[in-house]
Enzyme design. Structure first.
Site, PDB file in Angstrom:
ATOM      1  N   GLU A  63       0.750  -1.046   0.023  1.00 30.35           N
ATOM      2  CA  GLU A  63       0.047   0.081   0.062  1.00 30.35           C
ATOM      3  C   GLU A  63       0.851   1.273   0.054  1.00 30.35           C
ATOM      4  OE1 GLU A  63      -3.721  -1.278   2.712  1.00 30.35           O
ATOM      5  OE2 GLU A  63      -2.340  -0.378   3.574  1.00 30.35           O
TER       6      GLU A  63
ATOM      7  N   HIS B 240       4.794  -0.050  17.280  1.00 30.99           N
ATOM      8  CA  HIS B 240       3.285  -0.299  16.681  1.00 30.99           C
ATOM      9  C   HIS B 240       2.500  -0.923  17.761  1.00 30.99           C
ATOM     10  CE1 HIS B 240       4.872   0.402  12.643  1.00 30.99           C
ATOM     11  NE2 HIS B 240       5.760  -0.350  12.898  1.00 30.99           N
TER      12      HIS B 240
ATOM     13  N   GLU C 298      -7.203  -2.215   9.434  1.00 31.67           N
ATOM     14  CA  GLU C 298      -7.811  -3.428   9.739  1.00 31.67           C
ATOM     15  C   GLU C 298      -9.081  -3.625  10.531  1.00 31.67           C
ATOM     16  OE1 GLU C 298      -3.919  -4.982  11.588  1.00 31.67           O
ATOM     17  OE2 GLU C 298      -4.955  -5.335  13.177  1.00 31.67           O
TER      18      GLU C 298
ATOM     19  N   ARG D 141     -12.836  -8.627  18.122  1.00 27.96           N
ATOM     20  CA  ARG D 141     -12.799  -8.899  19.442  1.00 27.96           C
ATOM     21  C   ARG D 141     -12.968  -7.846  20.237  1.00 27.96           C
ATOM     22  NH1 ARG D 141      -7.742  -6.476  20.209  1.00 27.96           N
ATOM     23  NH2 ARG D 141      -6.508  -6.649  18.731  1.00 27.96           N
TER      24      ARG D 141
ATOM     25  N   ARG E 170      -1.587   2.670  29.078  1.00 29.59           N
ATOM     26  CA  ARG E 170      -1.174   1.257  29.373  1.00 29.59           C
ATOM     27  C   ARG E 170       0.277   1.463  30.204  1.00 29.59           C
ATOM     28  NH1 ARG E 170      -2.189  -2.152  23.829  1.00 29.59           N
ATOM     29  NH2 ARG E 170      -4.015  -0.951  23.146  1.00 29.59           N
TER      30      ARG E 170
END
Lengths: 70, 450
Positions: free
Chosen positions: B200, B235, B288, B292, B338
């Site tokens: 891409e 990432h 994407e 879940r 996090r």
């Protein structure tokens, strides 16, 4: 004589050298694995491997010696 | 509704799922590896069973063993959490064959979205914008070079089976293509057992903005606004917030409607997330789909007042959504950080024993925890030990709150990324909402920042 130490705590995933091996600066000598991340350990300067201090699967803390060079 | 649910996961997400089950009067079954015997998710569950040795391949990924435990304990459904088996089509199929409800979409849908090439193709067919590129597997480096010169360098060479940043490589010009293609293909084959590659165009300075959706098995699909997750290292997301500073109401509804279209076009059922890259001109492109619950689902819960796990359970039990799009509200601003057991500069993991764990309490502060005082953080699993979530009436209040909370967050005995999180939150670019996926690389000059 110098010691190659662990740069992070984790499991010893692979040892890539054995006693008597001649290693060159920058060569990969071990792979540590921790929390889904692999870190390759390289040597800063060349020499002959005197002793491999740890075994594959061992847990090491940051700073623990892995390999001793003559 | 289900009577008993097995949670095929560990850490904070297993504890999170158990909490909702308790509130709905559903009994819970936990599984644990030998090193997780004292973990919070084991203590909280009504029943707990050892599933194997520490390594995930010997424990939390053992489909046969997990299904045996589900049968033995008479669980009627399995919640997979995130990671581990949550996007494993074979696991979903095996649950179905065993007569146990997999709390998620069908095995077919998981497989389709797990193949990045197929996901891209499905979205194109559904009229959801995708990054300029190609939607079929490249035969070799030569074909890759031809495709790249057609769409223009730089391009992102991607493994169809990739994920979590593995199998992605930027290629700047034709001379780099051959080596990049072969190296990346080999890596993808090793990691995923599938070397299929596509490419891409690189989206310059993008933001990562994703849309949360809920879809029931009766054809009802709603979107629950966006989350911006642009602050990433390797990432992996580090700071997430909702709503995004970058979207106006028109664009918000355009992206939401595109996400609903995406889910409906594949017959999706469950909570799900459509991830988009958004460029500086506010073009958005499908990246994407995560089939879940996500780590950062908490901030959507904070601004909508919904319990996403409860919604997942109702959907899996065959109920219809009990609200429509116009009933979905949005209130205030939420931020999640996090907490990772890692060196704040090198991002190397830092396992060990937590000698002190003291966390702030107060208005608008929420915790999701995988550890407590005295916990052993082992080298076997993901480094995330906790999530800190705050809510404020607006973004400024949320930022003030998270700064105070981080200052009072005490973890001793292991290294954590808390100093790095504090620097991110205190950065003028963060305060002003100037957040792109290059934020960490741009402002933090440690090692291995990409």
């Amino acid at each position: 004589m110098s010691k190659i130490v662990a740069v992070m705590a984790g499991n010893v995933y692979k040892i890539l050298v054995k006693p008597g091996d001649q290693v060159e600066a920058g060569q990969n000598v071990a792979v540590l694995e921790s929390m889904k991340m692999e870190i390759t350990i390289t040597v800063g300067s060349g020499g002959k491997v005197k002793e491999v201090i740890v075994s594959e699967g061992d847990f090491v803390d940051e700073g623990d010696p892995l390999i001793e060079l003559e | 509704m289900f009577k008993k649910i097995l949670i095929a996961n560990r850490g904070e997400i297993a504890a999170r799922v158990i909490r909702t089950c308790k509130s709905l009067g559903i009994a819970t079954v936990s599984i644990y590896s030998k090193v997780d015997k004292e973990a919070p998710h084991v203590k909280m569950a009504d029943e707990a069973y050892e599933v194997g040795n520490p390594k995930v391949t010997d424990s939390y990924l053992k489909i046969d063993k997990i299904l045996d435990i589900a049968r033995l304990s008479k669980a009627d459904a399995i919640h997979p959490g995130y990671g581990l088996l949550s996007e494993n089509a074979e696991f979903a199929r095996r649950c179905e064959e065993a007569g146990i409800v997999f709390i998620g979409p069908s095995a077919d849908v998981i497989a389709r979205m797990g193949s990045k090439i197929e996901a891209r193709y499905s979205m194109e067919q559904a009229g959801v914008p995708v990054v300029p590129g190609i939607s079929c597997a490249l035969a070799d480096a030569e074909e890759a070079a031809q495709a790249a010169s057609r769409i223009g360098y730089p391009v992102m060479l991607k493994a169809s089976a990739g994920g979590g940043g593995i199998g992605m490589l930027i290629v700047y010009n034709e001379s780099e293509m051959k080596q990049a293609f072969e190296g990346n293909q080999k890596r993808a084959s090793n990691f995923f057992g599938d070397g299929a590659m596509y490419l891409e165009k690189v989206v310059e300075n993008p933001r990562h903005i994703e849309i949360q959706i809920l879809a029931d098995s009766h054809g009802n699909t709603v979107y629950l606004w966006e989350r911006e997750c642009s602050i990433q290292r390797r990432h992996q997301k580090v700071v997430e917030e909702a709503p995004s500073t970058f979207l106006d109401e028109l664009m918000r509804s355009k992206m939401g409607e595109a996400a609903v279209r995406a889910a409906q076009s594949i017959g999706y059922r469950n909570a799900g997330t459509i991830e988009f890259l958004v460029d500086g001109n506010k073009n958005f492109y499908f990246l994407e789909m995560n089939t879940r619950l996500q780590v950062e689902h908490t901030i959507t819960e904070e601004i909508t007042g919904l319990d996403l796990v409860a919604e997942q359970l109702r959907i899996a039990a065959g109920h219809s959504l009990n609200f429509g799009q116009s009933d979905v509200t949005r209130d205030g601003h939420a931020i999640e950080v996090r907490i990772y057991a890692e060196d704040p500069k090198t991002f190397f993991p830092s396992p060990g024993v937590i000698s002190k764990f003291a966390i702030p309490e107060g208005d608008g502060i929420r915790h999701e925890l995988a550890v407590h005082d005295g916990s052993m953080v082992t080298p076997f699993y993901d480094p995330m030990i906790a999530k800190l979530i705050v809510k404020g009436k607006d973004r400024d209040e949320a930022i003030d709150r998270i700064q105070e909370a981080l200052a009072d967050y005490q973890v001793e005995g292991i290294k954590t990324n808390i100093p790095m999180l504090q620097e991110v939150i205190a950065h003028p670019a963060f305060r002003s909402g100037d957040t792109t996926t290059s934020f960490v690389a741009k402002y933090f000059n440690g090692e291995d920042m990409t």
